[in-house]
Design a protein around this motif. Structure first.
Motif, PDB file in Angstrom:
ATOM      1  N   ILE A 117       0.871  -1.178   0.000  1.00 16.67           N
ATOM      2  CA  ILE A 117       0.000   0.000   0.000  1.00 16.67           C
ATOM      3  C   ILE A 117       0.911   1.232   0.000  1.00 16.67           C
ATOM      4  O   ILE A 117       1.750   1.384   0.891  1.00 16.67           O
ATOM      5  CB  ILE A 117      -0.897   0.051   1.257  1.00 16.67           C
ATOM      6  N   LEU A 160       1.154   5.106   0.461  1.00 17.82           N
ATOM      7  CA  LEU A 160       0.330   6.144   1.070  1.00 17.82           C
ATOM      8  C   LEU A 160       1.033   7.486   0.923  1.00 17.82           C
ATOM      9  O   LEU A 160       2.227   7.617   1.169  1.00 17.82           O
ATOM     10  CB  LEU A 160       0.149   5.816   2.558  1.00 17.82           C
ATOM     11  N   ALA A 174      -4.102   6.621  -1.471  1.00 15.54           N
ATOM     12  CA  ALA A 174      -3.530   5.321  -1.150  1.00 15.54           C
ATOM     13  C   ALA A 174      -3.569   4.523  -2.438  1.00 15.54           C
ATOM     14  O   ALA A 174      -4.638   4.336  -3.019  1.00 15.54           O
ATOM     15  CB  ALA A 174      -4.355   4.635  -0.070  1.00 15.54           C
ATOM     16  N   PHE A 177      -9.298   7.376   4.926  1.00 17.19           N
ATOM     17  CA  PHE A 177      -7.898   7.685   4.644  1.00 17.19           C
ATOM     18  C   PHE A 177      -7.147   7.981   5.940  1.00 17.19           C
ATOM     19  O   PHE A 177      -6.049   7.476   6.176  1.00 17.19           O
ATOM     20  CB  PHE A 177      -7.766   8.879   3.688  1.00 17.19           C
ATOM     21  N   SER A 232      -3.999   5.912   7.359  1.00 15.41           N
ATOM     22  CA  SER A 232      -2.674   6.514   7.541  1.00 15.41           C
ATOM     23  C   SER A 232      -2.231   6.396   9.000  1.00 15.41           C
ATOM     24  O   SER A 232      -1.055   6.174   9.284  1.00 15.41           O
ATOM     25  CB  SER A 232      -2.658   7.969   7.062  1.00 15.41           C
TER      26      SER A 232
END
Lengths: 244, 450
Positions: free
Chosen positions: A145, A147, A154, A168, A172
Motif C-alpha cells: 500500500i 500512502l 492510497a 484515509f 494513515s
C-alpha cells in the motif's frame, strides 16, 4: 482554517428547523444553504463542488438521506455528516458503510453539530495539506500500500483506492503506527476528531470498509482487531492472521 | 428430582381427574347406571303389576289342576306321592325350574302335594280352590308373586358380560368424544399462546372455522379477538412511534432556539436548563420507543453469544463510567437462540444501573455461567443496595427507588430489561448479597422457546 467562510449544505425536510439551524451555524461562522428534499440535494451536490460539508437528515419523505448518500458518493468525495434518529443503529451503520463520514443522533445540541462539522472540516483541511499544523507529509509503503498524505491517496497495484477522508485518516494512522495497537478511543479522537461514545461503532465501520477496499485489491488480513482494545496494522515481519 | 416432579405434574395435568375425558366417562357411567336402574325398576314393577299377578295365578292354577288330575287318575302310594307327582310334572313341563312352590290339600286336609312351601309365611300366601275331575275340591296355596330384590337384579347385571362390554364401550366412547372436543380446544389454546408469545397473527385452519359446531364458534371468536387485540396493539405501537417522532421535531427546533439564545447571552442559566430538559425529554422518548419496540413480534430468533453481548456492554460502560472497574467471568457454552438486540438492552440497563449507583473505585462483578438448561448472568455491585420491599416495585415502569424524582433515569430501564427477559421466557431476580450492594440475576432458558 482558511479565511473565507466554509460552506455547508443542510438537508432536512423540517423547514423551520433548517432556518433555525442555518441561523445558528451562520452565527458560528459558516455559510449555509438549505434544501428540504432528497432530490433537490442530490441534484445540487452532483452539479456543484462548492460545499465543504453536507449535513444530511436520514428520515425524509420521498428520497431518503441514504438514497442521497448512495447517489452522491458514487461521484463526489464531499464530506457528509448524517443526522439519524437516535437509536436507529441500523441506519447509522448503513450510512457509514455507504460512505458517510460521521453521524449524529437527532435531536442534538446544535453546539455538538457545529463541533462535528468543524472536526470534519479540520480533517479535510489536514488532508489538503494546508493548515496541517506541524504535520509532515508522510509517504509510507507497507504490504504494497503506497500512502501519500500530501495528495491524500492510497495506491495499491497502481490503482488508487477510493477512500473517504475518514477512511484515509484511519489507514494513515494505522500505517504510521504499524505494529502498535491503537485503542478505539484514540482512533476515534484522532480520525474523527471527537471522543468515543457508548455504542459508538463509527470506527469499526470505517475499519471494515478499509478492509473491504484493500481486499478488493487482494490485500487481506493486514489490519488486526485486538479484542476489547482496538486495532493494529501488522508490520511486514509479523505473520498475517485473521482472527475476526 | 425436580425434573421428575414437573413431569409428574404435567402428566397429571394431561390425564388428571379434572380432564374432560373423566367427566365424559363419569357421565357415561352415570347414565349407564341409570339405564340399568330403570330397567330393573321396570322389571320389578312388572312383577308387582296386576296383569302379572293374574298370569301368575293362572299358572299356579293350571299346574295345580294338572297335579290334581294326575293324582286322581293314577293311584300313587301315599309315601312318596309328592315326589312322584313332582317328577311327573317335571317331565310334563319338560324343563326344570318351572315347578312352582305350592301346597295342595284335599277336602280332608290331607297334603297331596307340596313344593318348597314350608318357609312361606302365612301373610305371603294366596289361596285358591281347584276341582278335580271327580268333582272333589282341593285347596291350593301358593306364594304371592314376589319381585326379586332390586340389588340382586343389579348385581346380576353387573356380573354379566354386558357390564364388561359397557365398561369398555364407555371408556372408548368417552375417549373418542373427549378427544374430538379437546383436540380443537388444545389447538386453539396453543394458537392463543403462540400469539401471546410472538404477537404474530396466523390464520386458523379453515376446517376448524367451518365445522359449524360450537367449537367453530369459539374458534371464530378467538380469531376475532386476536385480530382485534393485534389491531389494538399495532395501533398503540404506531401511536407511540408517531407521537415520539412528532415530539422529536419540535424538540429539535427547541434545542436550536435555545442555542440561538445562548449565542446572544452565553451564560444564561435558563438556557442551560432548557438544554438539560430537552436532553431528558429526548432520553424519555428513546426509552419509550425501546419499550414499545420490545412489544413488537420479532421475526426470527438468532443464535446469541451471551459472552459477546456482555463484553459489548462492558466495553461501552468503560467509556461511560471510566472509574468503575468491571470484572467479568465468561462461560464459553453460553449460547442460546433469541433476540440479541433485546438482550443487549437488558444487559445494558442492568449493568448500567450497577455502574450508575457505584461510587468511583467500587467494582461491578459480572459472571455468566451455565446451569442445567439455562444461562445465568449475575451482575453484582457494591453500591448502596436496594430495600427488599422496593425490589418488586423497581420493575414497574416509571418507578424509582425511594420513589424520588432522580435527575437521571426515568425508572424505565429495569422495565425494559424485564420485558426483554420475558421475551425469552426468562426471569429476573434481585437480592442483597453478603457484604451489601445489589445482586441481579438474569436466568435465560436455553432450549428453543415456545
Amino acid at each position: 482554517m482558511k479565511n473565507e467562510k466554509y460552506k455547508i449544505l443542510l438537508v432536512d425536510d423540517d423547514e423551520t428547523l433548517c432556518s433555525l439551524l442555518s441561523e445558528f451555524l451562520q452565527e458560528e461562522g459558516f455559510e449555509v444553504e438549505t434544501l428540504h428534499s432528497g432530490n433537490a440535494a442530490t441534484e445540487r451536490l452532483l452539479q456543484s463542488d462548492e460545499f465543504d460539508t453536507v449535513v444530511l437528515d436520514i428520515m425524509m419523505p420521498g428520497m431518503s438521506g441514504l438514497d442521497v448518500l448512495r447517489s452522491v458518493r458514487a461521484k463526489r468525495q464531499v464530506p457528509i455528516l448524517m443526522l439519524t434518529g437516535r437509536g436507529d443503529d441500523i441506519d447509522r451503520i448503513v450510512g457509514l458503510e455507504m460512505g458517510a463520514d460521521d453521524y449524529l443522533g437527532k435531536p442534538c445540541n446544535p453546539r455538538e453539530l457545529s463541533a462535528r462539522i468543524k472536526a470534519i472540516i479540520r480533517r479535510t483541511e489536514n488532508s489538503l495539506g494546508n493548515g496541517a499544523a506541524g504535520k509532515t507529509i508522510v509517504h509510507a509503503l507497507l504490504h504494497g500500500i503506497e500512502l501519500d498524505t500530501g495528495t491524500r491517496t492510497a495506491v495499491v497495484n497502481n490503482t488508487t483506492l477510493p477512500l473517504t477522508s475518514a477512511e484515509f485518516n484511519a489507514l494513515s494512522l494505522l500505517m504510521e503506527r504499524a505494529g502498535q495497537t491503537i485503542t478505539k478511543q484514540d482512533m476515534t479522537q484522532e480520525v474523527l476528531n471527537r471522543p468515543l461514545e457508548a455504542y459508538d461503532r463509527a470506527m469499526d465501520v470505517h475499519i471494515s470498509r478499509i478492509r473491504q477496499k484493500l481486499s478488493s485489491q487482494g490485500i487481506n488480513d493486514v489490519i488486526k482487531s485486538i479484542r476489547g482494545v482496538g486495532y493494529q496494522m501488522l508490520t511486514e515481519q509479523q505473520p498475517t492472521q485473521s482472527d475476526d | 428430582m425436580a425434573k421428575f416432579s414437573t413431569l409428574l405434574a404435567s402428566t397429571y395435568h394431561k390425564i388428571g381427574f379434572k380432564r374432560l375425558f373423566w367427566r365424559v366417562f363419569i357421565w357415561f357411567w352415570l347414565s349407564s347406571l341409570l339405564v340399568m336402574f330403570a330397567t330393573s325398576f321396570v322389571i320389578i314393577s312388572k312383577y308387582s303389576s296386576e296383569d302379572y299377578t293374574k298370569r301368575y295365578s293362572n299358572d299356579v292354577l293350571t299346574q295345580a289342576e294338572r297335579i290334581v288330575w294326575r293324582y286322581e287318575q293314577t293311584l300313587i302310594p301315599h309315601a312318596n306321592r309328592s315326589i312322584k307327582l313332582k317328577n311327573w310334572i317335571n317331565k310334563k313341563e319338560n324343563r326344570r325350574g318351572h315347578l312352582m312352590s305350592m301346597l295342595i290339600m284335599d277336602d280332608t286336609n290331607q297334603r297331596i302335594y307340596h313344593y318348597r312351601f314350608n318357609k312361606v309365611k302365612p301373610e305371603d300366601r294366596l289361596e285358591y280352590s281347584v276341582l278335580g275331575p271327580s268333582g272333589r275340591s282341593y285347596l291350593v296355596f301358593s306364594k304371592k308373586p314376589q319381585a326379586p330384590r332390586i340389588y340382586t337384579q343389579l348385581m346380576y347385571r353387573f356380573q354379566s358380560l354386558q357390564f364388561v362390554f359397557i365398561f369398555f364401550a364407555s371408556a372408548l366412547v368417552s375417549a373418542l368424544l373427549s378427544w374430538s372436543i379437546t383436540r380443537p380446544l388444545n389447538y386453539l389454546g396453543s394458537f392463543s399462546r403462540h400469539y401471546a408469545n410472538k404477537q404474530e397473527v396466523a390464520p386458523l385452519p379453515r376446517a376448524l372455522l367451518t365445522r359449524g359446531d360450537e367449537v367453530a364458534d369459539l374458534a371464530q371468536d378467538i380469531e376475532f379477538m386476536i385480530n382485534k387485540t393485534h389491531a389494538a396493539a399495532t395501533a398503540q405501537q404506531q401511536l407511540l412511534h408517531d407521537v415520539s417522532h412528532e415530539l422529536r421535531a419540535p424538540l429539535a427546533r427547541l434545542q436550536v432556539s435555545a442555542a440561538l439564545i445562548e449565542q446572544k447571552s452565553p451564560d444564561s442559566r435558563h438556557v442551560k436548563q432548557i438544554h438539560n430538559d430537552c436532553l431528558r425529554i429526548d432520553q424519555l422518548i428513546q426509552q419509550i420507543l425501546d419499550y414499545s419496540k420490545l412489544e413488537q413480534g420479532n421475526p426470527a430468533q438468532e443464535p446469541c453469544s451471551i459472552n459477546a453481548l456482555c463484553e459489548q456492554v462492558i466495553k461501552n460502560m468503560a467509556v461511560t463510567y471510566p472509574n468503575i472497574p468491571v470484572t467479568f467471568k465468561a462461560d464459553n457454552k453460553a449460547q442460546l437462540n433469541g433476540y440479541p438486540e433485546a438482550l443487549l438492552q437488558a444487559f445494558d440497563n442492568i449493568i448500567g444501573n450497577a455502574c450508575k449507583y457505584s461510587s468511583d473505585g467500587q467494582s461491578v462483578d459480572i459472571s455468566v455461567h451455565n446451569r442445567e438448561n439455562s444461562i445465568v448472568v449475575s451482575v453484582r455491585d457494591h453500591g448502596p443496595g436496594v430495600d427488599e420491599s422496593e425490589m418488586a416495585k423497581l420493575l414497574q415502569p416509571f418507578y424509582r427507588a425511594g420513589n424520588k424524582m432522580h435527575t437521571n433515569g426515568f425508572g424505565l430501564g429495569l422495565s425494559i430489561a424485564l420485558k426483554a427477559i420475558n421475551k425469552h421466557q426468562g426471569e429476573l431476580r434481585m437480592s442483597t448479597p453478603d457484604g451489601g450492594g445489589l445482586l441481579v440475576e438474569i436466568i435465560l432458558p436455553q432450549d428453543t422457546l415456545a
